[in-house]
Structures are given as C-alpha cells and as structure tokens.
Design a protein around this motif. Structure first.
Motif, PDB file in Angstrom:
ATOM      1  N   ALA A  42      42.459  57.948  55.104  1.00 23.34           N
ATOM      2  CA  ALA A  42      41.219  57.467  54.487  1.00 23.34           C
ATOM      3  C   ALA A  42      40.767  56.248  55.282  1.00 23.34           C
ATOM      4  O   ALA A  42      41.297  55.154  55.108  1.00 23.34           O
ATOM      5  N   LYS A  44      37.886  54.499  55.591  1.00 23.22           N
ATOM      6  CA  LYS A  44      36.685  53.700  55.268  1.00 23.22           C
ATOM      7  C   LYS A  44      36.853  52.265  55.770  1.00 23.22           C
ATOM      8  O   LYS A  44      37.959  51.720  55.737  1.00 23.22           O
ATOM      9  N   ASN A  65      34.316  58.106  53.507  1.00 24.64           N
ATOM     10  CA  ASN A  65      33.617  57.813  52.252  1.00 24.64           C
ATOM     11  C   ASN A  65      32.131  57.557  52.435  1.00 24.64           C
ATOM     12  O   ASN A  65      31.381  57.611  51.477  1.00 24.64           O
ATOM     13  N   ILE A  87      35.240  62.456  51.545  1.00 26.48           N
ATOM     14  CA  ILE A  87      35.971  62.200  50.293  1.00 26.48           C
ATOM     15  C   ILE A  87      35.242  61.209  49.395  1.00 26.48           C
ATOM     16  O   ILE A  87      35.724  60.873  48.325  1.00 26.48           O
ATOM     17  N   ILE A 171      41.039  61.550  41.664  1.00 23.99           N
ATOM     18  CA  ILE A 171      41.498  60.160  41.770  1.00 23.99           C
ATOM     19  C   ILE A 171      41.842  59.732  40.345  1.00 23.99           C
ATOM     20  O   ILE A 171      40.943  59.550  39.525  1.00 23.99           O
ATOM     21  N   MET A 212      47.480  58.771  46.765  1.00 25.02           N
ATOM     22  CA  MET A 212      46.999  57.766  47.700  1.00 25.02           C
ATOM     23  C   MET A 212      48.190  56.892  48.124  1.00 25.02           C
ATOM     24  O   MET A 212      49.338  57.283  47.916  1.00 25.02           O
ATOM     25  N   SER A 213      47.925  55.729  48.712  1.00 23.79           N
ATOM     26  CA  SER A 213      49.019  54.916  49.264  1.00 23.79           C
ATOM     27  C   SER A 213      50.162  54.687  48.281  1.00 23.79           C
ATOM     28  O   SER A 213      51.328  54.731  48.659  1.00 23.79           O
ATOM     29  N   ARG A 228      45.697  61.531  50.531  1.00 21.17           N
ATOM     30  CA  ARG A 228      44.661  60.709  51.182  1.00 21.17           C
ATOM     31  C   ARG A 228      45.137  59.259  51.211  1.00 21.17           C
ATOM     32  O   ARG A 228      45.200  58.602  50.174  1.00 21.17           O
ATOM     33  N   ILE A 229      45.467  58.797  52.392  1.00 17.06           N
ATOM     34  CA  ILE A 229      46.124  57.501  52.482  1.00 17.06           C
ATOM     35  C   ILE A 229      45.337  56.546  53.366  1.00 17.06           C
ATOM     36  O   ILE A 229      45.006  56.869  54.510  1.00 17.06           O
ATOM     37  N   GLY A 230      45.007  55.383  52.810  1.00 19.61           N
ATOM     38  CA  GLY A 230      44.262  54.374  53.551  1.00 19.61           C
ATOM     39  C   GLY A 230      45.108  53.150  53.857  1.00 19.61           C
ATOM     40  O   GLY A 230      45.596  52.973  54.974  1.00 19.61           O
ATOM     41  N   ARG A 231      45.336  52.312  52.851  1.00 13.70           N
ATOM     42  CA  ARG A 231      45.993  51.009  53.053  1.00 13.70           C
ATOM     43  C   ARG A 231      47.368  51.116  53.700  1.00 13.70           C
ATOM     44  O   ARG A 231      47.730  50.281  54.517  1.00 13.70           O
ATOM     45  N   ARG A 237      42.246  46.537  53.066  1.00  8.38           N
ATOM     46  CA  ARG A 237      40.864  46.493  53.540  1.00  8.38           C
ATOM     47  C   ARG A 237      40.262  45.117  53.261  1.00  8.38           C
ATOM     48  O   ARG A 237      40.561  44.502  52.255  1.00  8.38           O
TER      49      ARG A 237
HETATM   50  C1  PLP Z   1      40.127  54.794  49.866  1.00  4.71           C
HETATM   51  C2  PLP Z   1      40.413  56.118  49.289  1.00  4.71           C
HETATM   52  C3  PLP Z   1      41.716  56.650  49.325  1.00  4.71           C
HETATM   53  C4  PLP Z   1      42.899  55.898  49.884  1.00  4.71           C
HETATM   54  O1  PLP Z   1      43.234  54.836  49.071  1.00  4.71           O
HETATM   55  P1  PLP Z   1      44.401  53.803  49.511  1.00  4.71           P
HETATM   56  O2  PLP Z   1      44.760  53.129  48.256  1.00  4.71           O
HETATM   57  O3  PLP Z   1      43.807  52.919  50.538  1.00  4.71           O
HETATM   58  O4  PLP Z   1      45.499  54.641  50.073  1.00  4.71           O
HETATM   59  C5  PLP Z   1      41.906  57.929  48.804  1.00  4.71           C
HETATM   60  N1  PLP Z   1      40.889  58.637  48.263  1.00  4.71           N
HETATM   61  C6  PLP Z   1      39.641  58.163  48.216  1.00  4.71           C
HETATM   62  C7  PLP Z   1      38.573  59.000  47.608  1.00  4.71           C
HETATM   63  C8  PLP Z   1      39.360  56.894  48.711  1.00  4.71           C
HETATM   64  O5  PLP Z   1      38.115  56.425  48.633  1.00  4.71           O
END
Ligand code: PLP
Length: 239
Positions: A42, A44, A65, A87, A171, A212-213, A228-231, A237
C-alpha cells in the motif's frame, strides 16, 4: 547524506523479508501454501523513487489510494511491470481514468459504480476485474456494501459482462482489538464461501483481500489471498 536512498533500500529489503517470513509462517500454520498469499504494498504518499526501489523487492502488487499518485507512479514506470490494484475510495468521476489502468479495482462499494465500470470497460473493449468492499463493522463513516447488499450486487454484476468479480475486500474497524479483528476476517471468509457456493464459476471469486500491517497474520489464518501492507514496508506515513 547522499547514501540515503541505499540505506532506504536496505531497510526496506529487511522489512519486506521479515514480512515474507511471517506470511510463510502464517500460511504454513493454517495449512496453506505461501504462494497463495499475495503481498500488496500500500504505497500511498510514497514517491515514485521509493516505489521503484520497493519494486525490486519481493512484493507482488502495488495498491494505490489516490488517482493522481497512481498516475504519477505509472508514468514514472515505478512498478517495474508489477500489477497495480486500486484500493482507495472510488469516486464516480474517476472511473474513466481507472478502468483499464488498475489490474483489479478492490474498492467497489456500490452497484452504481459497478454499472459505471461496466460502461467504461465496454468503451475500452476490456473486462475489468473488481473486488467488492464490505463494510464489516457497519460503520456509517465508511464505504462498502452491507452484508445483505451483496447478493443483489452479485445478481446485478451477472448482467454486466464487462466486470468480473474476483472476490471481497474489507477494512475492519480501526478500534477493534485483535480478537475482534480476527472475527471480522472470519466473517468475510464465511461471506466469501457462501457467495462462492452460489456464484462460482459464473464469477471467479478467487480473492479475499484483508489484513494490514498490524493484522495480516490473522487475516492469512482466515484465508486472505491478498494482504495490503503499508507502514510495515515503508515506515510510518508523514501525512
Ligand atoms: C493504507 C492502507 C492499507 C495499509 O495500511 P497500513 O496500516 O499502512 O499497513 C491497507 N488498505 C488500505 C485500503 C489502505 O488505505
């Protein structure tokens, strides 16, 4: 100071390897194959440079996003040929730009959007893969189909030959604790199983995008095929 991108890459490589290890362990524990779980980064707020660096690593998919960021990353060829999924919250005025640009639109949250995607896909002579987003916590502040709206949405989708339903995405509420989150994932898996019984193979329904994370291991235990992994990849962020 000049070496920062390299340090950034090494840090990211370590984090992605750690996540991969946890994905494999969680899959194995659940009696699943690690290859059955796709890692969606992820990305963004990340620059094209950072996304391109991460694309060298063991990431399967990029998740976007915001339309503008997605376009910038695509123009800069930052994914290095890897697939891109949308997403984020989807507005109807963005459908034209997104159909055909995202390999899967994961965040379809209304029948109206399904119809618009179908129309746009027809214009472009393609079939658009989508997931339906489910509002598991029935939160007023969040988009997504309520459970009871899914069957009518599937019935509608069967009449739209330019959209292909690949599965569900969710989510869970942010304030849910670990046990509650796991139960939301279980709810989504059960919904997916019921819909599969009814609509497979007319619709492929091969994906369950959740986790997610902080929650991807629980999601894998409950059958996630896309996490879906961001942080945990890019760090916290700034915005
Ligand atoms: C940002 C986001 C994620 C990832 O979230 P993290 O907590 O950063 O891992 C997953 N799904 C969606 C829809 C997001 O917007």
């Amino acid at each position: 100071m000049k070496q920062e991108p390299i340090a950034g890459l090494e840090g990211m490589r370590g984090r992605v390897n750690t996540i991969r290890g946890k994905i494999s362990a969680a899959a194995e524990k659940a009696g699943r194959l690690p290859g059955g779980v796709f890692l969606c980064a992820a990305c963004k707020t990340q620059s094209s440079e950072v996304v391109r660096m991460s694309a060298e690593l063991d990431i399967d998919i990029f998740g976007e996003n915001r339309m503008q960021e997605m376009r910038a990353h695509q123009e800069d060829k930052a994914y290095l040929g890897k697939p891109c999924h949308y997403i984020g919250q989807l507005q109807s005025n963005k459908v034209r730009q997104i159909v055909g640009s995202a390999d899967i639109i994961q965040s379809v949250d209304s029948v109206r959007l399904l119809e618009l995607i179908h129309q746009e896909a027809e214009k472009k002579s393609l079939v658009q893969d989508v997931l339906l987003e489910v509002n598991l916590g029935r939160e007023a502040s969040k988009g997504g189909f309520m459970e009871e709206e899914l069957v009518p949405a599937f019935e509608k989708a069967l009449t739209l030959d330019r959209v292909r339903l690949r599965g569900l995405m969710a989510i869970p509420p942010f304030d849910a604790n670990e046990d509650e989150t796991r139960r939301y994932f279980e709810d989504l898996r059960i919904l997916q199983e019921k819909l599969r019984e009814r609509y497979h193979p007319a619709m492929p329904l091969d994906h369950l995008s959740m986790g997610m994370s902080d929650s991807f291991e629980a999601a894998i235990a409950e059958g996630a095929t896309i996490v879906r992994i961001g942080r945990a990849i890019f760090g916290e962020r700034r915005k």
